[in-house]
Motif scaffolding. Structure first.
Motif, PDB file in Angstrom:
ATOM      1  N   LYS A  92     -34.074 -10.755 -15.545  1.00 23.42           N
ATOM      2  CA  LYS A  92     -34.483 -11.572 -16.689  1.00 23.42           C
ATOM      3  C   LYS A  92     -35.992 -11.558 -16.784  1.00 23.42           C
ATOM      4  O   LYS A  92     -36.685 -11.247 -15.821  1.00 23.42           O
ATOM      5  N   SER A  93     -36.491 -11.930 -17.961  1.00 26.42           N
ATOM      6  CA  SER A  93     -37.931 -12.112 -18.116  1.00 26.42           C
ATOM      7  C   SER A  93     -38.189 -13.611 -18.192  1.00 26.42           C
ATOM      8  O   SER A  93     -37.269 -14.384 -18.461  1.00 26.42           O
ATOM      9  N   PRO A  94     -39.428 -14.029 -17.969  1.00 22.62           N
ATOM     10  CA  PRO A  94     -39.728 -15.461 -18.052  1.00 22.62           C
ATOM     11  C   PRO A  94     -39.427 -16.061 -19.431  1.00 22.62           C
ATOM     12  O   PRO A  94     -39.252 -17.262 -19.554  1.00 22.62           O
ATOM     13  N   THR A  95     -39.337 -15.220 -20.453  1.00 17.42           N
ATOM     14  CA  THR A  95     -39.105 -15.722 -21.809  1.00 17.42           C
ATOM     15  C   THR A  95     -37.700 -15.442 -22.336  1.00 17.42           C
ATOM     16  O   THR A  95     -37.393 -15.789 -23.468  1.00 17.42           O
ATOM     17  N   SER A  96     -36.823 -14.840 -21.520  1.00 13.94           N
ATOM     18  CA  SER A  96     -35.496 -14.459 -22.020  1.00 13.94           C
ATOM     19  C   SER A  96     -34.440 -15.545 -21.844  1.00 13.94           C
ATOM     20  O   SER A  96     -33.296 -15.351 -22.252  1.00 13.94           O
ATOM     21  N   GLY A  97     -34.802 -16.657 -21.223  1.00 14.01           N
ATOM     22  CA  GLY A  97     -33.816 -17.713 -21.005  1.00 14.01           C
ATOM     23  C   GLY A  97     -32.714 -17.232 -20.083  1.00 14.01           C
ATOM     24  O   GLY A  97     -32.979 -16.652 -19.039  1.00 14.01           O
ATOM     25  N   ASP A  98     -31.462 -17.449 -20.494  1.00 15.48           N
ATOM     26  CA  ASP A  98     -30.326 -17.029 -19.675  1.00 15.48           C
ATOM     27  C   ASP A  98     -29.915 -15.584 -19.912  1.00 15.48           C
ATOM     28  O   ASP A  98     -28.996 -15.091 -19.270  1.00 15.48           O
ATOM     29  N   LYS A  99     -30.569 -14.906 -20.844  1.00 16.87           N
ATOM     30  CA  LYS A  99     -30.199 -13.532 -21.170  1.00 16.87           C
ATOM     31  C   LYS A  99     -30.922 -12.539 -20.266  1.00 16.87           C
ATOM     32  O   LYS A  99     -32.112 -12.670 -20.007  1.00 16.87           O
ATOM     33  N   SER A 100     -30.183 -11.540 -19.815  1.00 18.87           N
ATOM     34  CA  SER A 100     -30.775 -10.478 -19.009  1.00 18.87           C
ATOM     35  C   SER A 100     -31.460  -9.470 -19.912  1.00 18.87           C
ATOM     36  O   SER A 100     -30.960  -9.148 -20.987  1.00 18.87           O
ATOM     37  N   VAL A 101     -32.604  -8.967 -19.465  1.00 17.00           N
ATOM     38  CA  VAL A 101     -33.277  -7.895 -20.197  1.00 17.00           C
ATOM     39  C   VAL A 101     -32.884  -6.540 -19.622  1.00 17.00           C
ATOM     40  O   VAL A 101     -33.106  -5.509 -20.241  1.00 17.00           O
ATOM     41  N   ALA A 102     -32.290  -6.559 -18.423  1.00 19.12           N
ATOM     42  CA  ALA A 102     -31.797  -5.334 -17.796  1.00 19.12           C
ATOM     43  C   ALA A 102     -30.683  -5.703 -16.830  1.00 19.12           C
ATOM     44  O   ALA A 102     -30.726  -6.752 -16.191  1.00 19.12           O
ATOM     45  N   PHE A 103     -29.676  -4.833 -16.747  1.00 16.38           N
ATOM     46  CA  PHE A 103     -28.643  -5.022 -15.738  1.00 16.38           C
ATOM     47  C   PHE A 103     -28.111  -3.661 -15.334  1.00 16.38           C
ATOM     48  O   PHE A 103     -28.173  -2.702 -16.098  1.00 16.38           O
ATOM     49  N   CYS A 104     -27.638  -3.582 -14.109  1.00 21.69           N
ATOM     50  CA  CYS A 104     -27.049  -2.342 -13.624  1.00 21.69           C
ATOM     51  C   CYS A 104     -26.029  -2.677 -12.543  1.00 21.69           C
ATOM     52  O   CYS A 104     -26.101  -3.730 -11.913  1.00 21.69           O
ATOM     53  N   ARG A 105     -25.091  -1.788 -12.356  1.00 17.24           N
ATOM     54  CA  ARG A 105     -24.019  -2.010 -11.382  1.00 17.24           C
ATOM     55  C   ARG A 105     -24.469  -1.650  -9.977  1.00 17.24           C
ATOM     56  O   ARG A 105     -25.233  -0.710  -9.777  1.00 17.24           O
ATOM     57  N   LEU A 106     -23.942  -2.394  -9.037  1.00 16.23           N
ATOM     58  CA  LEU A 106     -24.158  -2.100  -7.627  1.00 16.23           C
ATOM     59  C   LEU A 106     -22.965  -1.293  -7.118  1.00 16.23           C
ATOM     60  O   LEU A 106     -21.860  -1.399  -7.663  1.00 16.23           O
ATOM     61  N   PRO A 107     -23.162  -0.492  -6.069  1.00 23.52           N
ATOM     62  CA  PRO A 107     -22.080   0.395  -5.607  1.00 23.52           C
ATOM     63  C   PRO A 107     -20.895  -0.364  -5.026  1.00 23.52           C
ATOM     64  O   PRO A 107     -21.068  -1.359  -4.344  1.00 23.52           O
ATOM     65  N   ARG A 108     -19.706   0.132  -5.323  1.00 25.31           N
ATOM     66  CA  ARG A 108     -18.487  -0.463  -4.767  1.00 25.31           C
ATOM     67  C   ARG A 108     -18.362  -0.008  -3.352  1.00 25.31           C
ATOM     68  O   ARG A 108     -17.839  -0.464  -2.491  1.00 25.31           O
TER      69      ARG A 108
END
Length: 108
Positions: A92-108
């Motif tokens: 998240k960014s300091p201004t994005s609230g609860d919304k992610s600005v980036a996300f990616c999956r972690l390995p299973r």
């Protein structure tokens, strides 16, 4: 961009712990790596309900996406696995609230 490169370099050496198959323990290891960089604006958080590792960083969205992929790559290179759910890194960014600005999956 310089800040992103610093994140990438620090993440590679930030945590030398042995990998375990426990997803929650590995999520906390990833958080420790993130927190140890000193480049994020608040403490990293783990949500076992949402299967998420969440951190806040003050960089442009494109750099946040690159940092996210770098974090997932380091988790993979260290042999961390996240079985039992679709674990993700949420930046998240300091201004994005609860919304992610980036996300990616972690390995299973």
């Amino acid at each position: 961009m310089k800040r992103f490169l610093a994140v990438a370099a620090i993440l590679v050496v930030a945590d030398g712990a042995m990998a375990a198959d426990d997803a929650v323990s590995n999520a906390y290891r990833v958080c420790k790596m993130i927190d140890n960089t000193g480049l994020f604006t608040g403490p990293c958080q783990v949500s076992s309900r949402k299967y998420a590792v969440t951190a806040t960083i003050d960089v442009p969205t494109a750099d946040a996406r690159k940092a996210c992929m770098q974090i997932a790559g380091v988790a993979t290179s260290k042999g961390y696995h996240f079985p039992g759910g679709e674990w993700t890194v949420q930046l998240k960014s300091p201004t994005s609230g609860d919304k992610s600005v980036a996300f990616c999956r972690l390995p299973r």
